[in-house]
Design an enzyme around this catalytic site. Structure first.
Site, short mmCIF file in Angstrom:
data_model
loop_
_atom_site.label_atom_id
_atom_site.label_comp_id
_atom_site.label_asym_id
_atom_site.label_seq_id
_atom_site.Cartn_x
_atom_site.Cartn_y
_atom_site.Cartn_z
N SER A 1 33.93 3.99 -21.65
CA SER A 1 34.66 2.74 -21.85
C SER A 1 33.97 1.82 -22.86
CB SER A 1 34.83 2.07 -20.48
OG SER A 1 35.76 1.04 -20.55
N ASP B 1 45.79 5.30 -19.41
CA ASP B 1 44.64 4.48 -19.77
C ASP B 1 45.05 3.55 -20.91
OD1 ASP B 1 42.25 3.38 -20.51
OD2 ASP B 1 41.32 5.26 -21.14
N HIS C 1 41.65 5.70 -16.27
CA HIS C 1 40.44 5.03 -16.74
C HIS C 1 39.48 4.80 -15.57
CE1 HIS C 1 38.53 2.72 -20.01
NE2 HIS C 1 38.05 1.96 -19.05
#
Ligand SMILES: *[C@@H]1O[C@H](CO)[C@@H](O)[C@H](O)[C@H]1NC(C)=O
Ligand SMILES: *[C@@H]1O[C@H](CO)[C@@H](O)[C@H](O)[C@H]1NC(C)=O
Ligand SMILES: *[C@@H]1O[C@H](CO)[C@@H](O)[C@H](O)[C@H]1NC(C)=O
Length: 401
Positions: free
Chosen positions: A189, A341, A371
């Site tokens: 991320s 995501d 995610h």
């Protein structure tokens, strides 16, 4: 007081239930994911309420809850684990215990958390890094860079950069028995965002004698110029990471001006001078057809606000802004993207850009992926999806590092 807190909790749960959008039916462990999603949304709603009535800042409240999940550095049969500092920046080291005839591989791991949250101390991350050290017989370094909003751009980036620079010195590599030709930088991320930016710098800067052999980017966020990509539109109310949450926390990386996340939401946050950069994030050319679908490309509105925020046009925030000659020098790359995501298309566009300049890329796309699943690998909150991601990441590292 306790009763009031209970009522507030109940109200939030009720609210979360009302705003709850059903999750896609092909998600595995459907009820577990639903429960996790509802808890996440309840938590963020509660944080929003507490901030509105002036009790505690949103991100402080969330990080207070997440802190309950922190671990101590505990060594085991295979790995010595210790917390220390590299140039004043906290790191957790995982050093394999077995004797090795030859220098070892090494992985520097940068955690996610939208620049405001997270730590290598999280149970799931501790498990991941420990597992990496054990499975690969590698030295692993987790980095706790300083976080926004207290420390805005470029502090988190520079902290990670400092750790990487320190670690890549001959005497430090020798101290930990690391082979300078077998180093990986990885992250998930926003951690993958930091990793990608740092690797671009390391590979292109002559000052670095030792380069990185490979990079692994797990559901990376890689740009903030265009916040109306197909994946932003499809996953606005996505599982765990909603657009509201992402914008609120991302904006704090730059400013506490509350108009900024609203401008980002309308895709009106970039200045006029950024026009020439949009070719680097033009999803209508960079996204594969399968993800473009019937979406129509619309140019963002530039110059409506004149935010003079350092970082908005910086490649250290948006690694996708790097030009081709800069990208060419990047090492072999692993990119994992998930269908459900918000930042999926950032990863997909980076795959295209790297492949266009001939960088070897392994791209794995998980059709029912979400995610943050890699942070769901420690009991009781683990998902089979998370464990599978972990195994995909580790097995790629093992083959390529
Ligand atoms: C993006 O690509 C489309 C063609 O696919 C083009 O019409 C448009 O001008 C491009 N925009 C920018 C900002 O590069
Ligand atoms: C932004 O700056 C431009 C020129 O620097 C100016 O013409 C414009 O009025 C400004 N816009 C706002 C909203 O302040
Ligand atoms: C590419 O980007 C780098 C770093 O931003 C810059 O130093 C270099 O001059 C650029 N090269 C070209 C050909 O534009």
């Amino acid at each position: 007081m306790a009763f009031k807190a209970f009522c507030l909790g109940l109200l939030c749960a009720l609210f979360a239930f009302c705003i709850y959008t059903p999750i896609p039916s092909n998600i595995e462990e459907y009820w577990k994911v639903t429960a996790i999603d509802i808890s996440a949304k309840t938590g963020t709603f509660m944080a929003m309420c507490l901030e509105t009535i002036g009790i505690i800042k949103y991100e402080k409240f969330i990080s207070m809850i997440l802190r309950l999940d922190y671990t101590q550095p505990v060594s085991d049969e295979y790995v010595t684990v210790m917390d220390t500092e590299f140039v004043g920046i906290p790191v957790r080291l995982y050093l394999p215990k077995s004797k090795s005839e030859t220098p070892r591989r090494a992985v520097i791991y940068i955690h996610g958390g939208v620049f405001c949250l997270g730590s290598f101390k999280f149970r799931a991350l501790d498990a991941l890094n420990r597992w990496t050290a054990k499975k690969l017989d590698a030295v692993v370094v987790g980095v706790d860079y300083r976080l926004a909003p207290q420390y805005k751009f470029p502090v988190p980036y520079e902290d990670c950069f400092t750790v990487v620079k320190y670690f890549l010195q001959d005497e430090i590599l020798t101290k930990y028995g690391v082979d300078p030709t077998r180093i990986c930088i990885a992250g998930d991320s926003s951690g993958a965002n930091l990793a990608a930016g740092i690797i671009q710098q390391v590979q292109n800067d002559l000052e670095f004698k030792h380069k990185v052999k490979i990079q692994a980017l797990i559901y990376p966020s890689l740009q903030i110029l265009d916040l109306y990509l197909p994946s932003h539109q499809e996953n606005e109310h996505g599982i765990i990471l909603t657009k509201d949450l992402a914008l609120k926390l991302t904006s704090l990386y730059f400013t506490e001006d509350e108009t900024f996340p609203q401008a980002m939401r309308r895709n009106e946050h970039m200045p006029l001078e950024s026009r020439h950069l949009f070719k680097f994030v033009n999803w209508s050319t960079l996204l594969p057809e399968k993800f473009r679908k019937d979406y129509v490309y619309t140019e963002p509105i530039l110059g409506r606000y004149n935010y003079s925020l350092p970082g908005l046009m910086d490649i250290r925030v948006s690694p996708l802004l790097a030009n081709d000659s800069w990208l060419q020098n990047l090492p072999r790359t692993y990119i994992l993207t998930c269908q459900y995501d918000l930042v999926r298309d950032d990863g997909l566009m980076y795959v295209s850009r790297l492949q266009n300049v001939g960088v070897p890329v392994t791209h794995e796309h998980i059709e029912n992926g979400i995610h943050a699943a890699l942070s769901l690998i420690a009991s009781p909150l683990y998902l089979q999806l998370g464990l599978r991601m972990r195994d995909m990441y580790i097995s790629w590292l093992d083959k390529n590092l």
